[in-house]
Write a protein that holds these residues in place. Structure first.
Motif, PDB file in Angstrom:
ATOM      1  N   GLY A 144      39.873  40.404  68.211  1.00  0.00           N
ATOM      2  CA  GLY A 144      40.091  39.728  69.225  1.00  0.00           C
ATOM      3  C   GLY A 144      41.726  39.389  69.356  1.00  0.00           C
ATOM      4  N   ILE A 145      42.165  39.073  68.109  1.00  0.00           N
ATOM      5  CA  ILE A 145      43.683  38.970  68.205  1.00  0.00           C
ATOM      6  C   ILE A 145      44.480  40.063  68.698  1.00  0.00           C
ATOM      7  CG2 ILE A 145      45.646  38.614  66.562  1.00  0.00           C
ATOM      8  CD1 ILE A 145      43.738  36.721  65.052  1.00  0.00           C
ATOM      9  N   GLN A 146      43.893  41.487  68.126  1.00  0.00           N
ATOM     10  CA  GLN A 146      44.562  42.645  68.451  1.00  0.00           C
ATOM     11  C   GLN A 146      44.560  42.910  69.881  1.00  0.00           C
ATOM     12  OE1 GLN A 146      42.184  45.081  65.652  1.00  0.00           O
ATOM     13  NE2 GLN A 146      44.005  45.072  64.244  1.00  0.00           N
ATOM     14  N   ARG A 147      43.274  42.242  70.626  1.00  0.00           N
ATOM     15  CA  ARG A 147      42.953  42.516  72.029  1.00  0.00           C
ATOM     16  C   ARG A 147      43.968  41.794  72.787  1.00  0.00           C
ATOM     17  NH1 ARG A 147      36.381  41.973  72.720  1.00  0.00           N
ATOM     18  NH2 ARG A 147      36.090  44.273  71.889  1.00  0.00           N
ATOM     19  N   LEU A 148      44.542  40.428  72.452  1.00  0.00           N
ATOM     20  CA  LEU A 148      45.398  39.956  72.979  1.00  0.00           C
ATOM     21  C   LEU A 148      46.876  40.378  72.731  1.00  0.00           C
ATOM     22  CD1 LEU A 148      44.488  36.096  71.946  1.00  0.00           C
ATOM     23  CD2 LEU A 148      44.160  37.263  74.180  1.00  0.00           C
ATOM     24  N   GLN A 149      47.162  40.978  71.632  1.00  0.00           N
ATOM     25  CA  GLN A 149      48.359  41.685  71.288  1.00  0.00           C
ATOM     26  C   GLN A 149      48.522  42.946  72.137  1.00  0.00           C
ATOM     27  OE1 GLN A 149      47.684  42.366  67.153  1.00  0.00           O
ATOM     28  NE2 GLN A 149      49.404  41.176  66.620  1.00  0.00           N
ATOM     29  N   ASP A 150      47.585  43.586  72.483  1.00  0.00           N
ATOM     30  CA  ASP A 150      47.269  44.790  73.285  1.00  0.00           C
ATOM     31  C   ASP A 150      47.758  44.440  74.715  1.00  0.00           C
ATOM     32  OD1 ASP A 150      46.594  46.425  71.195  1.00  0.00           O
ATOM     33  OD2 ASP A 150      44.542  46.655  71.830  1.00  0.00           O
ATOM     34  N   THR A 151      47.383  43.296  75.200  1.00  0.00           N
ATOM     35  CA  THR A 151      47.615  42.840  76.618  1.00  0.00           C
ATOM     36  C   THR A 151      48.940  41.966  76.614  1.00  0.00           C
ATOM     37  OG1 THR A 151      46.243  40.969  76.090  1.00  0.00           O
ATOM     38  CG2 THR A 151      45.352  42.786  77.225  1.00  0.00           C
ATOM     39  N   GLY A 152      49.757  41.794  75.633  1.00  0.00           N
ATOM     40  CA  GLY A 152      50.949  41.251  75.498  1.00  0.00           C
ATOM     41  C   GLY A 152      50.884  39.609  75.624  1.00  0.00           C
ATOM     42  N   GLU A 153      49.696  39.020  75.324  1.00  0.00           N
ATOM     43  CA  GLU A 153      49.551  37.785  75.051  1.00  0.00           C
ATOM     44  C   GLU A 153      49.918  37.203  73.770  1.00  0.00           C
ATOM     45  OE1 GLU A 153      48.542  35.762  77.275  1.00  0.00           O
ATOM     46  OE2 GLU A 153      48.041  37.202  79.094  1.00  0.00           O
ATOM     47  N   VAL A 154      50.045  38.085  72.570  1.00  0.00           N
ATOM     48  CA  VAL A 154      50.287  37.546  71.279  1.00  0.00           C
ATOM     49  C   VAL A 154      51.599  38.725  70.752  1.00  0.00           C
ATOM     50  CG1 VAL A 154      49.464  37.434  69.148  1.00  0.00           C
ATOM     51  CG2 VAL A 154      48.241  36.338  71.041  1.00  0.00           C
ATOM     52  N   ASP A 155      52.386  38.015  70.240  1.00  0.00           N
ATOM     53  CA  ASP A 155      53.483  38.777  69.533  1.00  0.00           C
ATOM     54  C   ASP A 155      52.764  40.034  68.683  1.00  0.00           C
ATOM     55  OD1 ASP A 155      55.609  40.091  68.230  1.00  0.00           O
ATOM     56  OD2 ASP A 155      56.537  38.231  67.798  1.00  0.00           O
ATOM     57  N   PRO A 156      53.055  41.274  68.861  1.00  0.00           N
ATOM     58  CA  PRO A 156      52.547  42.612  68.233  1.00  0.00           C
ATOM     59  C   PRO A 156      52.766  42.408  66.506  1.00  0.00           C
ATOM     60  CG  PRO A 156      54.174  43.282  69.646  1.00  0.00           C
ATOM     61  CD  PRO A 156      53.950  41.700  70.079  1.00  0.00           C
ATOM     62  N   GLN A 157      53.893  41.634  66.236  1.00  0.00           N
ATOM     63  CA  GLN A 157      54.153  41.658  64.927  1.00  0.00           C
ATOM     64  C   GLN A 157      53.412  40.688  64.185  1.00  0.00           C
ATOM     65  OE1 GLN A 157      56.679  43.735  63.836  1.00  0.00           O
ATOM     66  NE2 GLN A 157      56.541  44.437  65.685  1.00  0.00           N
ATOM     67  N   LEU A 158      52.615  39.851  64.877  1.00  0.00           N
ATOM     68  CA  LEU A 158      51.728  38.970  64.035  1.00  0.00           C
ATOM     69  C   LEU A 158      50.596  39.665  63.103  1.00  0.00           C
ATOM     70  CD1 LEU A 158      50.997  35.941  63.966  1.00  0.00           C
ATOM     71  CD2 LEU A 158      49.198  36.427  65.424  1.00  0.00           C
ATOM     72  N   ALA A 160      47.357  40.222  62.324  1.00  0.00           N
ATOM     73  CA  ALA A 160      46.099  40.075  62.970  1.00  0.00           C
ATOM     74  C   ALA A 160      45.116  39.576  61.894  1.00  0.00           C
ATOM     75  CB  ALA A 160      45.711  41.032  63.753  1.00  0.00           C
ATOM     76  N   ASP A 161      45.116  40.421  60.692  1.00  0.00           N
ATOM     77  CA  ASP A 161      43.884  40.153  59.977  1.00  0.00           C
ATOM     78  C   ASP A 161      44.378  39.086  59.225  1.00  0.00           C
ATOM     79  OD1 ASP A 161      41.818  41.432  58.525  1.00  0.00           O
ATOM     80  OD2 ASP A 161      43.108  41.546  56.636  1.00  0.00           O
ATOM     81  N   ARG A 162      45.575  38.637  58.797  1.00  0.00           N
ATOM     82  CA  ARG A 162      45.788  37.492  57.804  1.00  0.00           C
ATOM     83  C   ARG A 162      45.609  36.243  58.805  1.00  0.00           C
ATOM     84  NH1 ARG A 162      48.585  36.103  53.288  1.00  0.00           N
ATOM     85  NH2 ARG A 162      49.702  34.046  53.323  1.00  0.00           N
ATOM     86  N   THR A 163      45.812  36.288  60.007  1.00  0.00           N
ATOM     87  CA  THR A 163      45.477  35.171  61.099  1.00  0.00           C
ATOM     88  C   THR A 163      44.095  35.019  61.089  1.00  0.00           C
ATOM     89  OG1 THR A 163      47.746  35.497  62.039  1.00  0.00           O
ATOM     90  CG2 THR A 163      45.882  34.304  63.164  1.00  0.00           C
ATOM     91  N   ALA A 164      43.123  35.909  61.142  1.00  0.00           N
ATOM     92  CA  ALA A 164      41.839  35.951  61.286  1.00  0.00           C
ATOM     93  C   ALA A 164      41.363  35.227  60.197  1.00  0.00           C
ATOM     94  CB  ALA A 164      41.216  37.424  61.412  1.00  0.00           C
ATOM     95  N   ALA A 165      41.690  35.821  58.750  1.00  0.00           N
ATOM     96  CA  ALA A 165      41.223  35.065  57.729  1.00  0.00           C
ATOM     97  C   ALA A 165      41.542  33.803  57.527  1.00  0.00           C
ATOM     98  CB  ALA A 165      42.071  35.791  56.369  1.00  0.00           C
ATOM     99  N   ALA A 166      42.844  33.225  58.289  1.00  0.00           N
ATOM    100  CA  ALA A 166      43.096  31.769  58.324  1.00  0.00           C
ATOM    101  C   ALA A 166      42.095  31.098  59.301  1.00  0.00           C
ATOM    102  CB  ALA A 166      44.473  31.442  58.680  1.00  0.00           C
ATOM    103  N   LEU A 167      41.733  31.763  60.277  1.00  0.00           N
ATOM    104  CA  LEU A 167      40.730  31.030  61.162  1.00  0.00           C
ATOM    105  C   LEU A 167      39.418  30.859  60.554  1.00  0.00           C
ATOM    106  CD1 LEU A 167      41.684  33.033  64.486  1.00  0.00           C
ATOM    107  CD2 LEU A 167      41.256  30.683  64.361  1.00  0.00           C
TER     108      LEU A 167
END
Length: 206
Positions: A144-158, A160-167
């Motif tokens: 889900g985070i990667q999809r937001l990155q693909d559409t420019g909604e989230v910084d591609p440098q974030l 994604a796996d670490r953020t998902a783990a935090a969620l």
């Protein structure tokens, strides 16, 4: 936990096994593990003792592991269809609401947690089951985070796996407090703060 060789099942056999697992899960939700016996499960599922041991040669311990696996599946199923479609902020909010609603319904009793405790958290079977659940959950959130990155909604440098783990950790932490206090506000705060963090990673947010 001793390894057992599962019988090769016909379609009818698979249905019977599922019925036993579902019936055992319902008994455990209503009575708790300590209050659930094989006789209770037999009565609920209209099965004989020989059928129980045919499908679960390891007895109650093997059946509990199968029920725990089903409860783990439910954790993810209860987040659908949102968990598989986290491609907009609206979808993320709907997922958040579904998670809160799920645990509000569950309350302070967690069947999966009770089952894992009964099986022994340090046993290979219990650890493998927990790892599988966390891994699937984290992977879905990462996608889900990667999809937001693909559409420019989230910084591609974030990351994604670490953020998902935090969620996942945020949800589990909130659920642990819910089970101890009966209060949902920590789970809601953890989710809302996590989603706020994700939104602030959007490149064009002012």
């Amino acid at each position: 936990m001793a390894a057992t060789r599962a019988p090769r099942l016909t379609t009818k056999g698979q249905a019977t096994r599922r019925r036993i697992v579902e019936g055992a899960a319902e008994e455990i939700r209503e009575r708790g593990i300590a209050g659930t016996t094989l006789d209770d499960i037999r009565a609920r599922t209209a099965t004989s003792k020989s059928q129980i041991f045919h499908y679960f040669p390891g007895g109650k311990e093997e059946l509990l592991l199968a029920v725990a696996a089903r409860e783990a599946e439910r954790v993810l199923e209860d987040q659908e269809p949102h968990l598989s479609n986290l491609d907009t902020w609206s979808a993320w909010q709907s997922w958040r609401d579904a998670v809160v609603a799920r645990y509000e319904r569950q309350g302070i009793n967690c069947p999966l947690g009770m089952l894992i405790t009964e099986l022994g958290r340090a046993t290979p079977a219990a650890q493998a089951l927990t790892s599988q659940l966390i891994g699937q959950w984290q992977a879905a959130l990462r996608t889900g985070i990667q999809r937001l990155q693909d559409t420019g909604e989230v910084d591609p440098q974030l990351d994604a796996d670490r953020t998902a783990a935090a969620l996942v950790a945020a949800v589990q932490g909130g659920v642990t407090i819910l089970m101890s206090t009966g209060r949902l506000n920590h789970l809601e705060a953890a989710l809302d703060t996590s989603l706020t963090f994700l939104r602030t990673a959007a490149p064009n947010v002012g």
